[in-house]
Write a protein that holds these residues in place. Structure first.
Motif, PDB file in Angstrom:
ATOM      1  N   ALA A   1       0.827  -1.207   0.000  1.00 13.00           N
ATOM      2  CA  ALA A   1       0.000   0.000   0.000  1.00 13.00           C
ATOM      3  C   ALA A   1       0.861   1.257   0.000  1.00 13.00           C
ATOM      4  O   ALA A   1       0.545   2.244  -0.683  1.00 13.00           O
ATOM      5  CB  ALA A   1      -0.932  -0.008   1.210  1.00 13.00           C
ATOM      6  N   LEU A   2       1.935   1.231   0.763  1.00 11.18           N
ATOM      7  CA  LEU A   2       2.799   2.413   0.846  1.00 11.18           C
ATOM      8  C   LEU A   2       3.431   2.737  -0.511  1.00 11.18           C
ATOM      9  O   LEU A   2       3.461   3.906  -0.924  1.00 11.18           O
ATOM     10  CB  LEU A   2       3.865   2.199   1.923  1.00 11.18           C
ATOM     11  N   ILE A   3       3.902   1.724  -1.214  1.00 12.31           N
ATOM     12  CA  ILE A   3       4.508   1.963  -2.521  1.00 12.31           C
ATOM     13  C   ILE A   3       3.455   2.411  -3.523  1.00 12.31           C
ATOM     14  O   ILE A   3       3.713   3.298  -4.368  1.00 12.31           O
ATOM     15  CB  ILE A   3       5.243   0.704  -3.006  1.00 12.31           C
ATOM     16  N   CYS A   4       2.246   1.842  -3.449  1.00 12.89           N
ATOM     17  CA  CYS A   4       1.161   2.313  -4.318  1.00 12.89           C
ATOM     18  C   CYS A   4       0.845   3.778  -4.060  1.00 12.89           C
ATOM     19  O   CYS A   4       0.667   4.567  -5.000  1.00 12.89           O
ATOM     20  CB  CYS A   4      -0.082   1.451  -4.104  1.00 12.89           C
ATOM     21  N   ASP A   5       0.760   4.161  -2.793  1.00 15.39           N
ATOM     22  CA  ASP A   5       0.495   5.559  -2.457  1.00 15.39           C
ATOM     23  C   ASP A   5       1.611   6.471  -2.946  1.00 15.39           C
ATOM     24  O   ASP A   5       1.367   7.617  -3.352  1.00 15.39           O
ATOM     25  CB  ASP A   5       0.326   5.710  -0.950  1.00 15.39           C
ATOM     26  N   ALA A   6       2.838   5.968  -2.922  1.00 16.81           N
ATOM     27  CA  ALA A   6       3.978   6.779  -3.342  1.00 16.81           C
ATOM     28  C   ALA A   6       3.907   7.144  -4.824  1.00 16.81           C
ATOM     29  O   ALA A   6       4.477   8.158  -5.247  1.00 16.81           O
ATOM     30  CB  ALA A   6       5.283   6.051  -3.047  1.00 16.81           C
ATOM     31  N   LEU A   7       3.206   6.352  -5.622  1.00 13.36           N
ATOM     32  CA  LEU A   7       3.033   6.691  -7.039  1.00 13.36           C
ATOM     33  C   LEU A   7       2.271   8.004  -7.208  1.00 13.36           C
ATOM     34  O   LEU A   7       2.475   8.728  -8.177  1.00 13.36           O
ATOM     35  CB  LEU A   7       2.287   5.563  -7.762  1.00 13.36           C
ATOM     36  N   TYR A   8       1.399   8.287  -6.251  1.00 13.82           N
ATOM     37  CA  TYR A   8       0.598   9.512  -6.318  1.00 13.82           C
ATOM     38  C   TYR A   8       1.189  10.650  -5.484  1.00 13.82           C
ATOM     39  O   TYR A   8       1.185  11.806  -5.907  1.00 13.82           O
ATOM     40  CB  TYR A   8      -0.830   9.228  -5.828  1.00 13.82           C
ATOM     41  N   TYR A   9       1.682  10.314  -4.297  1.00 15.20           N
ATOM     42  CA  TYR A   9       2.094  11.354  -3.355  1.00 15.20           C
ATOM     43  C   TYR A   9       3.596  11.566  -3.292  1.00 15.20           C
ATOM     44  O   TYR A   9       4.043  12.546  -2.684  1.00 15.20           O
ATOM     45  CB  TYR A   9       1.600  10.998  -1.944  1.00 15.20           C
ATOM     46  N   GLY A  10       4.377  10.678  -3.897  1.00 10.95           N
ATOM     47  CA  GLY A  10       5.822  10.739  -3.770  1.00 10.95           C
ATOM     48  C   GLY A  10       6.274   9.965  -2.540  1.00 10.95           C
ATOM     49  O   GLY A  10       5.573   9.909  -1.531  1.00 10.95           O
ATOM     50  N   LEU A  11       7.459   9.377  -2.610  1.00  6.60           N
ATOM     51  CA  LEU A  11       7.911   8.491  -1.545  1.00  6.60           C
ATOM     52  C   LEU A  11       8.136   9.224  -0.229  1.00  6.60           C
ATOM     53  O   LEU A  11       7.715   8.759   0.835  1.00  6.60           O
ATOM     54  CB  LEU A  11       9.192   7.770  -1.982  1.00  6.60           C
ATOM     55  N   GLU A  12       8.787  10.352  -0.280  1.00  7.85           N
ATOM     56  CA  GLU A  12       9.066  11.078   0.960  1.00  7.85           C
ATOM     57  C   GLU A  12       7.778  11.506   1.638  1.00  7.85           C
ATOM     58  O   GLU A  12       7.590  11.299   2.847  1.00  7.85           O
ATOM     59  CB  GLU A  12       9.940  12.297   0.675  1.00  7.85           C
ATOM     60  N   ASN A  13       6.879  12.099   0.873  1.00  6.37           N
ATOM     61  CA  ASN A  13       5.614  12.558   1.444  1.00  6.37           C
ATOM     62  C   ASN A  13       4.798  11.382   1.982  1.00  6.37           C
ATOM     63  O   ASN A  13       4.192  11.470   3.058  1.00  6.37           O
ATOM     64  CB  ASN A  13       4.811  13.304   0.379  1.00  6.37           C
ATOM     65  N   THR A  14       4.802  10.272   1.266  1.00  4.27           N
ATOM     66  CA  THR A  14       4.024   9.106   1.690  1.00  4.27           C
ATOM     67  C   THR A  14       4.533   8.547   3.012  1.00  4.27           C
ATOM     68  O   THR A  14       3.739   8.218   3.916  1.00  4.27           O
ATOM     69  CB  THR A  14       4.068   8.019   0.609  1.00  4.27           C
ATOM     70  N   ILE A  15       5.834   8.429   3.148  1.00  5.62           N
ATOM     71  CA  ILE A  15       6.384   7.929   4.413  1.00  5.62           C
ATOM     72  C   ILE A  15       5.994   8.850   5.564  1.00  5.62           C
ATOM     73  O   ILE A  15       5.621   8.390   6.649  1.00  5.62           O
ATOM     74  CB  ILE A  15       7.914   7.773   4.305  1.00  5.62           C
ATOM     75  N   GLN A  16       6.038  10.140   5.336  1.00  6.48           N
ATOM     76  CA  GLN A  16       5.629  11.077   6.385  1.00  6.48           C
ATOM     77  C   GLN A  16       4.139  10.960   6.683  1.00  6.48           C
ATOM     78  O   GLN A  16       3.716  11.100   7.838  1.00  6.48           O
ATOM     79  CB  GLN A  16       5.985  12.501   5.974  1.00  6.48           C
ATOM     80  N   MET A  17       3.321  10.705   5.668  1.00  5.02           N
ATOM     81  CA  MET A  17       1.883  10.509   5.885  1.00  5.02           C
ATOM     82  C   MET A  17       1.627   9.295   6.766  1.00  5.02           C
ATOM     83  O   MET A  17       0.777   9.334   7.676  1.00  5.02           O
ATOM     84  CB  MET A  17       1.166  10.365   4.539  1.00  5.02           C
ATOM     85  N   TYR A  18       2.344   8.204   6.513  1.00  7.77           N
ATOM     86  CA  TYR A  18       2.184   7.014   7.340  1.00  7.77           C
ATOM     87  C   TYR A  18       2.698   7.258   8.751  1.00  7.77           C
ATOM     88  O   TYR A  18       2.099   6.785   9.731  1.00  7.77           O
ATOM     89  CB  TYR A  18       2.900   5.818   6.697  1.00  7.77           C
ATOM     90  N   ARG A  19       3.790   7.988   8.865  1.00  3.83           N
ATOM     91  CA  ARG A  19       4.305   8.309  10.198  1.00  3.83           C
ATOM     92  C   ARG A  19       3.259   9.100  10.994  1.00  3.83           C
ATOM     93  O   ARG A  19       3.050   8.846  12.188  1.00  3.83           O
ATOM     94  CB  ARG A  19       5.592   9.124  10.071  1.00  3.83           C
ATOM     95  N   ARG A  20       2.604  10.040  10.342  1.00  9.91           N
ATOM     96  CA  ARG A  20       1.592  10.845  11.045  1.00  9.91           C
ATOM     97  C   ARG A  20       0.417   9.987  11.492  1.00  9.91           C
ATOM     98  O   ARG A  20      -0.173  10.260  12.551  1.00  9.91           O
ATOM     99  CB  ARG A  20       1.131  11.995  10.159  1.00  9.91           C
ATOM    100  N   LYS A  21       0.058   8.973  10.713  1.00  6.96           N
ATOM    101  CA  LYS A  21      -1.029   8.084  11.116  1.00  6.96           C
ATOM    102  C   LYS A  21      -0.676   7.330  12.408  1.00  6.96           C
ATOM    103  O   LYS A  21      -1.572   6.985  13.197  1.00  6.96           O
ATOM    104  CB  LYS A  21      -1.327   7.077  10.008  1.00  6.96           C
ATOM    105  N   LEU A  22       0.586   7.104  12.639  1.00 15.69           N
ATOM    106  CA  LEU A  22       1.028   6.395  13.844  1.00 15.69           C
ATOM    107  C   LEU A  22       1.217   7.335  15.025  1.00 15.69           C
ATOM    108  O   LEU A  22       1.135   6.911  16.182  1.00 15.69           O
ATOM    109  CB  LEU A  22       2.340   5.666  13.568  1.00 15.69           C
ATOM    110  N   GLU A  23       1.471   8.582  14.733  1.00 16.36           N
ATOM    111  CA  GLU A  23       1.829   9.526  15.781  1.00 16.36           C
ATOM    112  C   GLU A  23       0.661  10.375  16.254  1.00 16.36           C
ATOM    113  O   GLU A  23       0.594  10.742  17.438  1.00 16.36           O
ATOM    114  CB  GLU A  23       2.952  10.445  15.283  1.00 16.36           C
ATOM    115  N   ASN A  24      -0.276  10.693  15.388  1.00 18.53           N
ATOM    116  CA  ASN A  24      -1.341  11.645  15.717  1.00 18.53           C
ATOM    117  C   ASN A  24      -2.610  10.920  16.154  1.00 18.53           C
ATOM    118  O   ASN A  24      -3.694  11.154  15.625  1.00 18.53           O
ATOM    119  CB  ASN A  24      -1.625  12.556  14.520  1.00 18.53           C
ATOM    120  N   VAL A  25      -2.453  10.015  17.115  1.00 24.04           N
ATOM    121  CA  VAL A  25      -3.634   9.295  17.636  1.00 24.04           C
ATOM    122  C   VAL A  25      -3.604   9.351  19.169  1.00 24.04           C
ATOM    123  O   VAL A  25      -2.584   9.607  19.766  1.00 24.04           O
ATOM    124  CB  VAL A  25      -3.657   7.823  17.160  1.00 24.04           C
TER     125      VAL A  25
END
Length: 239
Positions: free
Chosen positions: A215-239
């Motif tokens: 899923a992360l690599i699929c998302d990176a096709l749209y959002y870019g790898l750096e941005n995608t990793i940060q998006m996933y990090r925020r999902k883990l941190e902002n709860v």
């Protein structure tokens, strides 16, 4: 804090489609770390259809975060892990022809075998995690194997999440609490994505690590790898 380990198998799949070295798996791993990944996961299979055994050796020279090698513990896998000595080896019960992991270990039936494997890996100083279904009956035997952690197989959660998140996560909360009572570390992986990750983390706040690749690599096709990793990090941190 739950660590994000990025599974880079799909990067290798893309590279192998053309037979050259683009994208460069080693460089992508280094970039994932630079972009915020707290671990790199690879799953070499016997046919080397994505990550190759040589990739694992090459990556072992450069990965600075936690290196996690997952796979079926045949002799070739075991010898590779003992040579590389990654931070963690995740044991999965996949047969060689499996497209992807589809179930966890029956720790009751395979208790003695897993005890031997865990002991051998511990002898090389490698932390061990066992891929496991969210069924309570498998957890006490998992503890008896000597494993350090278990990794929850989360495809059933991902399938059930869109219709009823609370029902989908309930068996995972039950076994996560059991794992904690048994003194087992807790990882999770398979079909986690930007839609279901935060709810899992909120429901099981003491997760040690999630491993996410497809899923992360699929998302990176749209959002870019750096941005995608940060998006996933925020999902883990902002709860």
């Amino acid at each position: 804090m739950t660590k994000l380990s990025v599974n880079i198998n799909k990067i290798a799949t893309l590279r192998n489609a053309r037979g050259a070295n683009n994208p460069n798996v080693v460089q992508v791993a280094k970039d994932c770390e630079r972009f915020g990944a707290e671990g790199i996961t690879v799953h070499p299979r016997p046919d080397e259809r994505h990550i190759r055994f040589q990739d694992v050796l090459d990556l072992s020279e450069v990965v600075q975060t936690e290196f996690n090698i997952e796979g079926y513990p045949d002799r070739r896998f075991m010898d590779l892990v003992k040579r590389v000595k990654p931070a963690q080896a995740t044991l999965v019960p996949d047969p060689p022809e499996a497209i992807t992991s589809s179930t966890g270990w029956d720790t009751i039936t395979h208790l003695t075998m897993l005890q031997d494997i865990v002991s051998e890996l511990h002898g090389s100083g490698v932390r061990v995690s066992i891929f496991i279904n969210p069924e309570a009956k498998y957890f006490t035997p998992a503890k008896e194997t000597g494993t350090d952690r278990v990794e929850l197989y989360t495809e059933p959660y991902a399938v059930g999440f869109p219709k009823n998140p609370e029902a989908a996560v309930a068996p995972y909360v039950e076994v996560a609490n059991l794992a904690r009572e048994l003194g087992l570390g807790l990882n999770a992986g398979h079909d986690l994505d930007l839609h279901n990750l935060a709810f899992l983390k909120k429901s099981i706040p003491f997760l040690d690590e999630v491993s996410i690749g497809h899923a992360l690599i699929c998302d990176a096709l749209y959002y870019g790898l750096e941005n995608t990793i940060q998006m996933y990090r925020r999902k883990l941190e902002n709860v």
